[in-house]
Design an enzyme around this catalytic site. Structure first.
Site, short mmCIF file in Angstrom:
data_model
loop_
_atom_site.label_atom_id
_atom_site.label_comp_id
_atom_site.label_asym_id
_atom_site.label_seq_id
_atom_site.Cartn_x
_atom_site.Cartn_y
_atom_site.Cartn_z
N SER A 96 -2.38 60.27 59.90
CA SER A 96 -1.76 59.45 60.94
C SER A 96 -2.82 58.95 61.93
O SER A 96 -3.80 58.34 61.55
CB SER A 96 -0.64 60.24 61.61
OG SER A 96 0.20 59.42 62.38
N ASP A 219 7.96 55.04 54.77
CA ASP A 219 7.37 55.71 55.94
C ASP A 219 7.84 54.97 57.20
O ASP A 219 7.47 53.83 57.42
CB ASP A 219 5.85 55.69 55.82
CG ASP A 219 5.15 56.48 56.92
OD1 ASP A 219 5.79 56.76 57.95
OD2 ASP A 219 3.95 56.78 56.75
N HIS A 247 6.35 60.60 56.52
CA HIS A 247 5.04 60.44 57.16
C HIS A 247 4.17 61.69 57.06
O HIS A 247 3.08 61.73 57.59
CB HIS A 247 5.27 60.08 58.64
CG HIS A 247 4.06 59.58 59.35
ND1 HIS A 247 3.34 58.48 58.93
CD2 HIS A 247 3.42 60.04 60.47
CE1 HIS A 247 2.31 58.28 59.76
NE2 HIS A 247 2.34 59.21 60.69
#
Length: 268
Positions: A96, A219, A247
């Site tokens: 991320s 996602d 995610h």
């Protein structure tokens, strides 16, 4: 005051190999999020795990609101960890927002990096239409940040299942919610604001380190358009679309995540 970098960031080292691989967690998480992935790399790599200041077992005394009001503050810490451990040509696996933190660090000092592996990356979460779709409009991000401030526990229970997906496996979103709730609310909110308001698009052209983009299907945080954008703007990048939904594929689909990283590293 002398800063002990390894204590500050709760650095843990394992593995029987010499090639360094660094795993960097995302917002609201800590190094424990890699626990299903790490054992598969310990035979062949020197594995480095750490927590950003404000997360996990890091030293909260070192939290500096001014320093960490920008992703560059976190990138600085990554470089300090690598310098302290005398790493060179490391594989940096960022989840991320850590994908962009690693990217910024590699732009500042590429000698530490051989490859960037980006898991659910996004250079910009907010839409900049018509040219860029990040998945959120500004009002949605503002509402999320307000909710964090007003009702931190409520925010965690709201966002965790949306980010995790995999609704049939409730234990996954429960773990993520628990991870969110274990953070200092003020630090978590600042990290959230820095993350969701960041714009790293202008940094992409300067990247010299080859990269793997692992794009999850379905996602809600980093949609497919973002993965395609990154692939188009990062030279020497490889894009892989995962079967994994959500995610957090390192938790929900660790085998697929591991296999894709290993096959990429083996072929480069």
């Amino acid at each position: 005051m002398t800063i002990n970098i390894l204590e500050r960031n709760n650095v843990k080292i394992s593995g029987r190999g010499t090639r360094p691989i660094v795993f960097a967690h995302g917002f609201g998480c800590d190094q424990d999020m890699w626990r299903y992935i790490v054992p598969s790399f310990e035979n062949d790599y020197r594995v480095i795990l750490f927590d950003y200041v404000g997360s996990g077992g890091s030293q909260l005394d070192y939290y500096d609101a001014e320093k960490y009001n920008d992703l560059q503050g976190y990138a600085q810490d990554v470089l300090e960890i690598m310098e302290t451990l005398e790493l060179r040509n490391a594989i940096f696996v960022g989840h991320s927002v850590s994908s962009m933190i690693g990217l910024l660090a590699s732009n500042r000092d590429p000698k530490y990096f051989e490859r960037l592996v980006m898991l659910g990356p996004s250079p910009r979460y907010i839409n900049d239409l018509p040219d860029y779709f990040g998945g959120f409009n500004r009002e949605e991000i503002d509402e999320l940040l307000t909710m964090m401030q007003m009702n931190f526990i409520g925010w965690a229970s709201y966002l965790a299942p949306i980010a995790m997906q995999n609704s049939e496996r409730r234990e996954l979103s429960d773990e993520l919610e628990k991870s969110f709730c274990s953070r200092d609310p003020h630090i978590a909110r600042q990290f959230a604001e820095v993350t969701f308001m960041s714009d790293c698009r202008r940094d992409l052209d300067a990247v010299s380190v080859p990269s793997l983009i692992l794009q999850c299907s379905d996602d809600s945080i980093a949609p497919i358009e973002v993965g395609n954008y990154l692939h188009a703007h990062l030279k020497d990048s490889t894009l892989k679309l995962m079967n994994a939904k959500g995610h957090y594929p390192q938790l929900s689909h660790p085998d697929e995540t591991t296999d894709l990283i290993k096959s990429y590293l083996a072929s480069h």
